[in-house]
Design an enzyme around this catalytic site. Structure first.
Site, PDB file in Angstrom:
ATOM      1  N   LYS A 106       3.669   6.118   1.344  1.00  0.00           N
ATOM      2  CA  LYS A 106       4.244   7.192   0.285  1.00  0.00           C
ATOM      3  C   LYS A 106       5.589   6.676  -0.155  1.00  0.00           C
ATOM      4  O   LYS A 106       6.151   7.129  -0.993  1.00  0.00           O
ATOM      5  CB  LYS A 106       4.051   8.366   0.893  1.00  0.00           C
ATOM      6  CG  LYS A 106       2.829   9.149   1.076  1.00  0.00           C
ATOM      7  CD  LYS A 106       2.682  10.427   1.495  1.00  0.00           C
ATOM      8  CE  LYS A 106       1.035  10.669   1.357  1.00  0.00           C
ATOM      9  NZ  LYS A 106       0.077  10.076   2.459  1.00  0.00           N
TER      10      LYS A 106
HETATM   11  C1  LIG Z   1      -1.117   9.759   2.243  1.00  0.00           C
HETATM   12  C2  LIG Z   1      -1.852   8.917   2.952  1.00  0.00           C
HETATM   13  C3  LIG Z   1      -3.030   8.481   2.738  1.00  0.00           C
HETATM   14  C4  LIG Z   1      -3.900   8.906   1.677  1.00  0.00           C
HETATM   15  O1  LIG Z   1      -3.360   8.626   0.538  1.00  0.00           O
HETATM   16  P1  LIG Z   1      -4.111   9.258  -0.712  1.00  0.00           P
HETATM   17  O2  LIG Z   1      -3.130   8.734  -2.066  1.00  0.00           O
HETATM   18  O3  LIG Z   1      -3.951  10.752  -0.431  1.00  0.00           O
HETATM   19  O4  LIG Z   1      -5.556   9.058  -0.958  1.00  0.00           O
HETATM   20  C5  LIG Z   1      -3.550   7.395   3.728  1.00  0.00           C
HETATM   21  N1  LIG Z   1      -2.972   6.838   4.778  1.00  0.00           N
HETATM   22  C6  LIG Z   1      -1.598   7.434   5.089  1.00  0.00           C
HETATM   23  C7  LIG Z   1      -0.948   6.931   6.275  1.00  0.00           C
HETATM   24  C8  LIG Z   1      -1.036   8.130   4.211  1.00  0.00           C
HETATM   25  O5  LIG Z   1       0.083   8.836   4.453  1.00  0.00           O
END
Ligand SMILES: *Cc1c(COP(=O)(O)O)cnc(C)c1O
Length: 481
Positions: A106
């Site tokens: 993120k």
């Molecule tokens: C947020 C997240 C995801 C999922 O991503 P999306 O964009 O919500 O599909 C997968 N793995 C981790 C470690 C995350 O923090």
């Protein structure tokens, strides 16, 4: 460039306004009226920051000074200059998205969003401060705090469930520095915290407040657009390594929760990048696997707790954007979303299902399989991966076995293994006793992989935000900020 809601064609706004608003007034998500012509081959030539600049300028042309904003967002914040390196592991390529300031994928988007928001604010002549309100189950909160702290004109407030995040995740948040940040635990679970935040938005509607409320989750196009870059970056790395020639297609397997990451891959494809199949990887919460297989989205099931908590989700918001992109029919999308809300499920028409299946494949894996994958990949290939990445790896393996597709496969790695030390230690046969800091040390001693600096430095750091409140007190907490 104009954007409108996925639920109606009226009331178009420019891209700066779409970033400022986040959600469209009718509850839909903002999408461009049409995607721009894009010179994808030229985009592949630059650095990762050049790629981000080109893509963001194309998708958000009403936000000025993009090269400056990209520089401010990323310079010196990631472990490597290419931001998101791709490494070869066995038959697959792993795109490491966790080399940022909080060791979660993120970071790529949440480093950029504050710059986009501030620039959009200036472009629109908005004087008020923005208050970012976020409920987090762990990763988003810290990545948002790291992105927004000390950004002029913006304040941020993060709520997390008391006892509901890991020791390291809590330490990451409560030690956050910055003059514009607030962090508070809430008695209750993640849903309570999330509902509390939604209630605050509702209670503040139409009220005269000293700030405008906004959110940091992936319904905002300003959070989605920065994620397109790393698909280009991975493609370029395969080109440089001589694994593909320009124009060859590459498959991507994406650990999926809210469908933001994988949708960014589809946007990369729409901008011209030769993307083959996008594989939607889920954990035991396999709503999306069922949907892509059958065309019926059904959230009427219990939410299971897994070792990959960032994928524990029943309603994947950004899927709405895909339904719109593939159908072009805002009336249909509005009707499906209404049905999901009132009845808990919907079924897409056959032709739409066929279009989805032409672009996407899917796979799911339970905790046991993720454990098996983490152990095997470590023992046989010497690579340590986290449980989310393991779900992506498992789906990639299943897809390859089932289809024999020989196009190169990139597995997106969304978190550092050090964010989930118990699951990773268990998988590789290590001792899991002690607290999370001791577990991280042990994992590092066994694997020889260094603990990311931001995590290693947490122990003993001053706790600036130790507070806990009842969920009914969240509104007052915000009004008193
Ligand atoms: C947020 C997240 C995801 C999922 O991503 P999306 O964009 O919500 O599909 C997968 N793995 C981790 C470690 C995350 O923090």
């Amino acid at each position: 460039m104009l954007y409108h809601s996925t639920r109606s064609d009226n009331a178009a706004v420019d891209s700066a306004q779409a970033v400022l608003e986040g959600l469209a007034p009718d509850g839909g998500l903002y999408m461009p009226v049409s995607l721009p012509n894009f010179d994808w081959k030229a985009c592949l030539k630059g650095s990762s920051m050049d790629m981000a600049t080109a893509i963001l300028s194309a998708l958000l042309p009403d936000i000025p000074n993009m090269p400056e904003l990209v520089k401010k967002a990323y310079t010196g914040k990631f472990e490597t200059e290419d931001l998101t390196p791709t490494v070869c592991v066995g038959d697959f390529h792993v795109l490491e998205l966790f080399r940022g300031p909080t060791s979660a994928f993120k970071d790529v988007a949440l480093s950029m969003l504050p710059q986009l928001l501030t620039a959009a604010k200036t472009a629109k002549g908005m004087d008020k401060d923005i208050l970012i309100l976020t409920a987090t189950s762990g990763d988003t909160g810290k990545a948002a705090l790291e992105g927004f702290h000390d950004v002029d004109g913006i304040r941020i407030c993060v709520f997390y469930p008391y006892g509901g995040v890991s020791q390291v995740q809590r330490a990451q948040m409560v030690t956050q520095e910055g003059s514009n940040v607030a962090v508070c635990a809430v008695y209750g679970n993640f849903d309570d915290a999330q509902t509390g935040v939604k209630n605050i938005f509702a209670a503040c509607q139409g009220k005269e407040l000293p700030y405008a409320l906004s959110s940091a989750n992936s319904i905002n196009i300003g959070r989605l657009a920065p994620q397109v870059m790393y698909y280009f970056r991975a493609y370029r790395d395969l080109l440089d390594a001589g694994k593909i020639r320009l124009g060859d297609e590459v498959n991507f397997s994406v650990p999926t929760g809210n469908f933001g990451d994988i949708l960014a891959g589809y946007l990369a494809k729409k901008l011209g990048l030769p993307v083959g199949k996008l594989i939607c990887a889920s954990n035991a919460n396999n709503v999306l696997t069922d949907f892509i297989t059958t065309g019926t989205y059904d959230k009427r099931r219990p939410l299971l707790k897994t070792t990959s908590p960032s994928m524990d989700i029943l309603v994947s918001s950004n899927l709405e954007r895909l339904l719109y992109l593939l159908s072009g029919d805002t009336g249909l999308v509005a009707a499906l979303m209404k049905q999901l809300n009132t009845e808990g499920f919907y079924t897409v028409p056959d032709d739409l299902r066929a279009k989805i299946q032409a672009e996407f494949c899917c796979g799911c894996c339970d905790d046991q399989r993720a454990d098996e994958v983490m152990g095997r990949v470590y023992r046989e290939l010497g690579y340590l991966c986290d449980p989310h990445t393991a779900a992506g790896w498992a789906a990639a393996e299943d897809y390859t076995a089932a289809t024999g597709d020989s196009r190169p496969m990139v597995v997106l790695s969304t978190a550092s293994p050090y964010k989930f030390p118990v699951a990773v230690l268990t998988a590789i046969g290590g001792d899991t006793s002690g607290d999370e800091f001791q577990q991280m040390e042990r994992l590092s001693a066994i694997s020889g992989v260094a603990i990311p600096k931001n995590l290693a430095g947490l122990q003993g750091k001053e706790e600036r935000h130790p507070g806990v409140i009842e969920k009914d007190a969240m509104l007052d907490y915000v009004l008193n900020l």
